[in-house]
Design a protein around this motif. Structure first.
Motif, mmCIF file in Angstrom:
data_model
loop_
_atom_site.group_PDB
_atom_site.id
_atom_site.type_symbol
_atom_site.label_atom_id
_atom_site.label_comp_id
_atom_site.label_asym_id
_atom_site.label_seq_id
_atom_site.Cartn_x
_atom_site.Cartn_y
_atom_site.Cartn_z
ATOM 1 N N TRP A 119 54.584 45.616 32.754
ATOM 2 C CA TRP A 119 55.663 45.367 31.700
ATOM 3 C C TRP A 119 56.851 44.621 32.059
ATOM 4 O O TRP A 119 57.106 43.692 31.472
ATOM 5 N N THR A 120 57.246 44.566 33.395
ATOM 6 C CA THR A 120 58.403 44.003 33.776
ATOM 7 C C THR A 120 57.805 42.428 34.139
ATOM 8 O O THR A 120 58.710 41.442 33.844
ATOM 9 N N HIS A 121 56.667 42.301 34.345
ATOM 10 C CA HIS A 121 56.019 40.958 34.366
ATOM 11 C C HIS A 121 56.038 40.113 33.310
ATOM 12 O O HIS A 121 56.596 38.854 33.077
ATOM 13 N N PHE A 126 58.708 36.407 29.374
ATOM 14 C CA PHE A 126 59.289 36.493 28.008
ATOM 15 C C PHE A 126 60.674 35.740 28.055
ATOM 16 O O PHE A 126 61.178 34.780 27.428
ATOM 17 N N LEU A 127 61.627 36.407 28.623
ATOM 18 C CA LEU A 127 62.812 36.044 29.050
ATOM 19 C C LEU A 127 62.986 34.545 29.733
ATOM 20 O O LEU A 127 64.021 34.048 29.092
ATOM 21 N N MET A 128 62.212 34.475 30.864
ATOM 22 C CA MET A 128 62.396 33.349 31.509
ATOM 23 C C MET A 128 62.264 31.987 30.645
ATOM 24 O O MET A 128 62.912 30.949 30.739
ATOM 25 N N VAL A 129 61.235 32.091 29.843
ATOM 26 C CA VAL A 129 60.914 30.831 28.928
ATOM 27 C C VAL A 129 61.855 30.700 27.958
ATOM 28 O O VAL A 129 62.720 29.418 27.914
ATOM 29 N N ASN A 299 42.214 37.852 37.486
ATOM 30 C CA ASN A 299 43.544 37.758 38.075
ATOM 31 C C ASN A 299 44.363 38.196 36.724
ATOM 32 O O ASN A 299 45.374 39.092 37.033
ATOM 33 N N LEU A 300 43.980 37.955 35.373
ATOM 34 C CA LEU A 300 44.808 38.462 34.298
ATOM 35 C C LEU A 300 44.576 40.009 34.245
ATOM 36 O O LEU A 300 45.595 40.534 33.689
ATOM 37 N N ASN A 301 43.306 40.548 34.397
ATOM 38 C CA ASN A 301 43.242 41.894 34.406
ATOM 39 C C ASN A 301 44.221 42.714 35.283
ATOM 40 O O ASN A 301 44.636 43.704 34.986
ATOM 41 N N HIS A 302 44.564 41.970 36.624
ATOM 42 C CA HIS A 302 45.425 42.566 37.498
ATOM 43 C C HIS A 302 46.649 42.720 36.834
ATOM 44 O O HIS A 302 47.285 43.948 36.705
ATOM 45 N N MET A 303 47.444 41.736 36.267
ATOM 46 C CA MET A 303 48.751 41.801 35.832
ATOM 47 C C MET A 303 48.846 42.229 34.306
ATOM 48 O O MET A 303 50.094 42.640 33.793
ATOM 49 N N PHE A 304 47.913 42.109 33.326
ATOM 50 C CA PHE A 304 47.892 42.539 32.025
ATOM 51 C C PHE A 304 47.149 43.596 31.741
ATOM 52 O O PHE A 304 47.387 44.411 30.801
ATOM 53 N N GLY A 305 45.985 43.945 32.350
ATOM 54 C CA GLY A 305 44.882 44.983 32.176
ATOM 55 C C GLY A 305 45.183 46.411 33.016
ATOM 56 O O GLY A 305 44.670 47.289 32.819
ATOM 57 N N GLY A 306 45.762 46.003 34.303
ATOM 58 C CA GLY A 306 45.733 46.948 35.213
ATOM 59 C C GLY A 306 44.626 47.424 35.765
ATOM 60 O O GLY A 306 44.581 48.589 36.403
ATOM 61 N N THR A 307 43.668 46.514 35.820
ATOM 62 C CA THR A 307 42.492 46.938 36.570
ATOM 63 C C THR A 307 41.918 45.697 37.355
ATOM 64 O O THR A 307 42.265 44.798 36.959
ATOM 65 N N ASP A 308 40.662 46.073 38.027
ATOM 66 C CA ASP A 308 40.129 45.075 39.003
ATOM 67 C C ASP A 308 38.859 44.752 38.705
ATOM 68 O O ASP A 308 38.087 44.563 39.510
#
Length: 350
Positions: A119-121, A126-129, A299-308
């Motif tokens: 979530w913080t990622h 969102f905020l950095m853009v 990689n996208l599953n790591h940061m957005f899906g929370g799975t490997d």
């Protein structure tokens, strides 16, 4: 609200072909003094001449971008050939074998990406853009589209600067939550080096990237040393630099603190703040490129899906995050910002 936006964005100018009205008596002295300024007209563009976008036409910008792209490809090819040549030098193969690009983490460092990091990622993206967009507008704007004044009084600032500083507050709060949870959970060992081996391994990983024989990616368990160093720099060096220099340039800084202002002059803050933003832009571009080119779905599953696992869940969540961010990018205009800014102060067209 609509009146403010219209006055800010679409000022009414007299048509270029308007003819001066004939008068039977001389104008008053006050009007005569204003006549030269009123008589001035913006130069018209000759028929057939291309419209300028900044300092160049679209065709000129296209040629410039093409030249930069060709130069970047040529430069990258030279770097790849040079790096491959370095790997053939005596001792280099042994160095790569001894330092494969990562070192073992402490046993207490668990695998995975916790939900709060996901979530913080997303909020950081969102905020950095929006921070980069509003910061660029503040730096390049000639005439602000609207102004904002605090309810309790204070200096009037452009609505773009108000947006930029408001986003900064949320970004700092999001970063503070991330850092606190990072150390409370023990997840800090993933991005804070715990061995001096991080440096030779980072050099090894860099050399492998440059030769296009990239190090093995397994971010679910351990980042390679170059990634670890870059994440450490972003979280613990670049982000505080952006915050400290931003505060120095903001209205929150005490203007009458002569000793403090002499020790930390605003010119020094400006000299650091903009290059720090450029560092973030470069980091984001390289980071996204590597995420998508070293196993995008995983990689996208790591940061957005929370799975490997390798499936499309993380991709669609990433696509939704990008859609939300893009929507906010286009919505961040005076027509939308003015009602929000009014909740905290007064909005005016000048």
């Amino acid at each position: 609200m609509a009146a403010i936006a219209a006055a800010a964005i679409d000022p009414v100018w007299p048509p270029f072909d308007a003819q001066p009205a004939l008068v039977s008596k001389p104008a008053p002295a006050a009007s005569a003094a204003q006549a030269p300024a009123a008589a001035k007209k913006e130069p018209t563009r000759p028929r057939g001449e291309a419209k300028l976008h900044g300092s160049r036409t679209l065709a000129q910008w296209g040629k410039l971008v093409s030249l930069i792209a060709v130069g970047a490809v040529a430069g990258a090819a030279v770097l790849v050939l040079a790096a491959r040549g370095v790997t053939t030098l005596p001792g280099v193969p042994q160095f790569l074998a001894k330092y494969p690009g990562e070192y073992h983490l402490p046993a207490t460092a668990g695998p995975g990406v916790p939900w709060w990091a996901q979530w913080t990622h997303f909020l950081n993206i969102f905020l950095m853009v929006l921070i980069i967009r509003s910061g660029y507008q503040v730096r390049t704007q000639q005439k602000p589209p609207a102004f904002w004044t605090p309810k309790r009084g204070g200096k009037k600032v452009s609505i773009n600067l108000w947006l930029h500083q408001s986003l900064d507050i949320f970004w700092l709060l999001n970063g503070l939550i991330f850092v606190v949870l990072l150390f409370v959970s023990g997840h800090w060992m993933r991005i804070v080096p715990t061995s001096w081996e991080v440096f030779p391994n980072a050099l090894s990983a860099l050399l492998q990237y440059m030769t296009l024989e990239w190090p093995v990616e397994n971010g679910w368990v351990n980042y390679n040393s170059l990634q670890q160093l870059m994440y450490f720099i972003v979280v613990f060096i670049a982000a505080p630099l952006a915050a400290l220099t931003g505060v120095r340039m903001s209205e929150l800084w005490p203007k009458n603190a002569k000793t403090l202002n002499r020790v930390y002059p605003v010119e020094a803050a400006r000299a650091i703040h903009f290059p720090t933003m450029l560092f973030f832009v470069l980091f984001i571009l390289i980071h996204v490129f590597l995420v998508l080119s070293t196993g995008a779905l995983r990689n996208l599953n790591h940061m957005f899906g929370g799975t490997d696992v390798v499936n499309w869940t993380g991709f669609w969540l990433f696509a939704a995050a990008i859609a939300v961010t893009a929507g906010a990018w286009f919505a961040a205009r005076p027509l939308v910002l003015a009602p929000i800014a009014k909740l905290f102060g007064q909005v005016s067209s000048r």
